[in-house]
Design a protein around this motif. Structure first.
Motif, PDB file in Angstrom:
ATOM      1  N   ARG A 283       0.650  -1.144  -0.197  1.00  0.00           N
ATOM      2  CA  ARG A 283      -0.371  -0.203  -0.167  1.00  0.00           C
ATOM      3  C   ARG A 283       0.393   1.046  -0.313  1.00  0.00           C
ATOM      4  NH1 ARG A 283      -2.343  -3.258   3.745  1.00  0.00           N
ATOM      5  NH2 ARG A 283      -0.813  -2.434   5.373  1.00  0.00           N
ATOM      6  N   LEU A 284       0.808   1.924  -0.992  1.00  0.00           N
ATOM      7  CA  LEU A 284       1.337   3.112  -1.104  1.00  0.00           C
ATOM      8  C   LEU A 284       0.753   4.729  -1.146  1.00  0.00           C
ATOM      9  CD1 LEU A 284       3.698   4.773  -2.209  1.00  0.00           C
ATOM     10  CD2 LEU A 284       2.957   4.671  -4.634  1.00  0.00           C
ATOM     11  N   THR A 285       1.666   5.323  -0.142  1.00  0.00           N
ATOM     12  CA  THR A 285       0.427   6.315   0.068  1.00  0.00           C
ATOM     13  C   THR A 285       2.005   8.014  -0.078  1.00  0.00           C
ATOM     14  OG1 THR A 285       1.315   6.778   2.793  1.00  0.00           O
ATOM     15  CG2 THR A 285      -1.012   5.407   1.839  1.00  0.00           C
ATOM     16  N   ALA A 286       1.319   9.124  -0.126  1.00  0.00           N
ATOM     17  CA  ALA A 286       1.759  10.149  -0.200  1.00  0.00           C
ATOM     18  C   ALA A 286       1.461  11.539   0.233  1.00  0.00           C
ATOM     19  CB  ALA A 286       2.156  10.510  -1.548  1.00  0.00           C
ATOM     20  N   SER A 287       2.489  11.736   1.465  1.00  0.00           N
ATOM     21  CA  SER A 287       1.547  13.253   0.956  1.00  0.00           C
ATOM     22  C   SER A 287       1.170  14.552   0.940  1.00  0.00           C
ATOM     23  CB  SER A 287       2.889  14.382   2.808  1.00  0.00           C
ATOM     24  OG  SER A 287       4.287  13.682   1.860  1.00  0.00           O
ATOM     25  N   SER A 288       1.871  14.401   0.036  1.00  0.00           N
ATOM     26  CA  SER A 288       1.652  15.346  -1.254  1.00  0.00           C
ATOM     27  C   SER A 288       1.941  15.486  -2.299  1.00  0.00           C
ATOM     28  CB  SER A 288       2.236  16.962  -1.200  1.00  0.00           C
ATOM     29  OG  SER A 288       3.217  17.041  -0.583  1.00  0.00           O
ATOM     30  N   LEU A 289       1.414  15.678  -3.756  1.00  0.00           N
ATOM     31  CA  LEU A 289       1.914  15.242  -5.351  1.00  0.00           C
ATOM     32  C   LEU A 289       1.540  16.642  -5.234  1.00  0.00           C
ATOM     33  CD1 LEU A 289       0.845  12.064  -6.174  1.00  0.00           C
ATOM     34  CD2 LEU A 289       3.374  12.909  -5.282  1.00  0.00           C
ATOM     35  N   VAL A 290       2.800  17.829  -5.286  1.00  0.00           N
ATOM     36  CA  VAL A 290       2.969  18.863  -6.054  1.00  0.00           C
ATOM     37  C   VAL A 290       4.624  19.477  -6.154  1.00  0.00           C
ATOM     38  CG1 VAL A 290       2.280  21.009  -5.591  1.00  0.00           C
ATOM     39  CG2 VAL A 290       1.392  19.578  -4.600  1.00  0.00           C
ATOM     40  N   ALA A 291       4.359  19.667  -7.737  1.00  0.00           N
ATOM     41  CA  ALA A 291       5.732  20.029  -7.814  1.00  0.00           C
ATOM     42  C   ALA A 291       6.637  20.860  -6.860  1.00  0.00           C
ATOM     43  CB  ALA A 291       5.968  20.029 -10.175  1.00  0.00           C
ATOM     44  N   GLY A 292       7.811  20.797  -7.107  1.00  0.00           N
ATOM     45  CA  GLY A 292       8.438  21.289  -5.995  1.00  0.00           C
ATOM     46  C   GLY A 292       8.655  21.776  -4.519  1.00  0.00           C
ATOM     47  N   ARG A 293       7.667  20.576  -4.543  1.00  0.00           N
ATOM     48  CA  ARG A 293       7.368  20.231  -3.066  1.00  0.00           C
ATOM     49  C   ARG A 293       8.072  18.895  -2.080  1.00  0.00           C
ATOM     50  NH1 ARG A 293       1.280  21.678  -0.044  1.00  0.00           N
ATOM     51  NH2 ARG A 293       1.951  23.521  -0.900  1.00  0.00           N
ATOM     52  N   ALA A 294       8.245  18.482  -1.148  1.00  0.00           N
ATOM     53  CA  ALA A 294       9.249  17.904  -0.973  1.00  0.00           C
ATOM     54  C   ALA A 294       7.835  16.414  -0.725  1.00  0.00           C
ATOM     55  CB  ALA A 294      10.122  17.727   0.602  1.00  0.00           C
TER      56      ALA A 294
END
Length: 514
Positions: free
Chosen positions: A351-362
């Motif tokens: 199961r993969l989760t991501a805190s955010s998927l915004v360019a230029g942001r960690a």
């Protein structure tokens, strides 16, 4: 007395090298040598799916020397051994004898090809300051007895000033040497900071030439032997590394993240291969690659040069697999999942989760592999993250990867052991290696705690691959530089099996603040 030494390509402890030898994915561990002449213990760890067979091992001293005896031994096999590999994944051991300090090569042959692994057996020497301290205290101890004897038996008392003065001088030298021994810099690391020679290893404080950190080595050139193969067959890839300035074969590759070379290949439908070619000679590497389907395969190689740092070179041509007449090719892996979420690979739910998927942001990408802490370190780390993009989500992956702007290989964050957390009662602090950016506030303490247990995942020590007690969460910190679609592969080891989980992530543009 034998000279204490250690076997390591970088003048340290054990050497751990991943090798793709034919259809076998092996981890070869060269254990520390405790004396010369003495035994070199070699462990070969196999993974699930590795066929049974026989490996022939041999050790050979290399390098140059002004000593006639040492020079005559170079290039001559010193000892051989045989390792019988079984079907069950486990560690198989052998023992070979090394006869001198200096550069060596361990060869492993399976009957079809032979891999050579360079390593160094450095002599454990004392610094001049330490030598002065030992000699000074030894001389002072002897002069104490002489001073007492002269004082008792001499008729003139001033005679005692002679050994007494020597005693004071010896103590002065000893104390000065002891103080300087902790302040003076260490000698250059053989195989790391300087090009190793037999004489340089025996006396690292001698003039061994310019340090690799004092000059810049040019980038390497990567050549692929063939760019056209047949689908449904196994291509024997031959890679040649040469110095871009001199054109000479590149023979200063050192162990980097548990391998001499990391080869990444991406097929037409998105199947990823993470292989470790065997070294067959100076600048020459070989590895077999299955081509399950017709289309383009993009290839890149990652390695480290002594004094030149880590380099990742993408093949300019890649491989084009053409269909055979009357033959049907099949895709190797299931297509990548669009977006984060759950999928099952080799019977394991990931199961993969991501805190955010915004360019230029960690972004903190966390993969939960199974539900139990049974992950094994692979190449010294809990997880690997391969990122390619931005690219078209519908085009053939291999061809898109060949011209993609970004091709990155990142590693998971590490953490301090669980016992340290329980003992201190403080919040977990992740270990930051050279490949791990500082964690962001998005990474919760529970995520870090679940993947803790590795005190070093990128350098100081070798994580034992046979220990399955980590995870199940594997977290990565990565910053996508531009908006678009990215192909992402998460890799981790469980039950002696390397799991490769593909995803297709859409990264949005940078958010604008009012």
């Amino acid at each position: 007395m034998s000279s204490p030494a250690g076997a390591d390509s970088n003048d340290g402890g054990d050497v751990q090298v991943a090798q793709t030898l034919g259809d076998r994915e092996l981890t070869v561990i060269l254990r520390r040598v405790t004396g010369v002449p003495g035994p070199l213990h070699v462990d070969v760890f196999t993974h699930a799916g590795t066929p049974a067979g026989t490996l022939h091992l041999a050790v050979t001293p290399t390098g140059v020397s002004t000593s006639a005896s040492a020079a005559s031994a170079s290039g001559t096999v010193a000892d051989t051994a045989v390792v019988i590999l079984g079907v069950r994944p486990r560690t198989y051991s052998a023992q070979l004898n090394v006869t001198q300090v200096g550069p060596w090569e361990l060869s492993l042959g399976d009957g079809e090809r032979t891999a050579t692994i360079p390593f160094i057996v450095p002599e454990q020497t004392t610094s001049p300051a330490e030598t002065a301290a030992y000699l000074g205290f030894s001389g002072a101890g002897a002069l104490i007895l002489v001073t007492v004897l002269v004082a008792v038996r001499a008729r003139r008392g001033w005679w005692t000033l002679v050994p007494g003065g020597g005693l004071v001088a010896c103590l002065t030298v000893a104390v000065t040497g002891a103080l300087l021994s902790s302040q003076l810099p260490l000698p250059p690391s053989q195989g790391g900071q300087v090009d190793a020679t037999i004489d340089g290893v025996k006396d690292p404080y001698a003039s061994v030439g310019q340090r690799t950190g004092d000059y810049s080595r040019p980038p390497a050139t990567l050549l692929l032997s063939s760019s056209t193969e047949r689908a449904g067959e196994v291509a024997e890839l031959r890679l040649t590394l040469s110095d871009a300035a001199t054109g000479l074969p590149l023979d200063d590759v050192v162990v980097h993240d548990g391998a001499l070379m990391h080869l990444l290949a991406i097929g037409p439908s998105g199947q990823l291969w993470h292989l470790h070619p065997v070294r067959t000679g100076p600048g020459a590497f070989e590895v077999p690659l299955s081509l399950p389907e017709a289309g383009h395969y993009a290839v890149s190689a990652e390695f480290a040069r002594r004094g030149g740092g880590v380099q990742q070179l993408r093949s300019a041509t890649g491989i084009d697999a053409v269909s055979r007449s009357g033959a049907q090719s099949t895709a190797g892996d299931a297509p990548a999942q669009a977006g984060t979420g759950s999928r099952t690979v080799a019977g394991v739910e990931v199961r993969l989760t991501a805190s955010s998927l915004v360019a230029g942001r960690a972004t903190v990408l966390t993969a939960r592999v199974g539900d139990t802490a049974t992950l094994q370190p692979w190449l010294g780390m809990l997880g690997h993250l391969i990122v390619v993009g931005p690219l078209s989500p519908t085009a053939a992956v291999g061809a898109e990867t060949q011209k993609a702007q970004l091709w990155a290989h990142s590693h998971s964050m590490g953490a301090v052991p669980d016992s340290a957390h329980e003992a201190s009662g403080t919040q977990e602090t992740p270990h930051r290696g050279p490949h791990s950016p500082p964690p962001t506030s998005s990474a919760s303490s529970s995520q870090l705690h679940s993947m803790s247990g590795l005190t070093s995942v990128n350098g100081d020590g070798i994580a034992d691959e046979t220990v399955a007690a980590y995870g199940p969460d594997v977290a990565f910190v990565y910053t996508f530089p531009a908006a678009g679609h990215y192909r992402v592969w998460v890799q981790a080891e469980r039950d002696n099996t390397i799991l490769t989980v593909p995803y297709l992530l859409h990264v949005t543009g940078t958010e604008k603040t009012p």
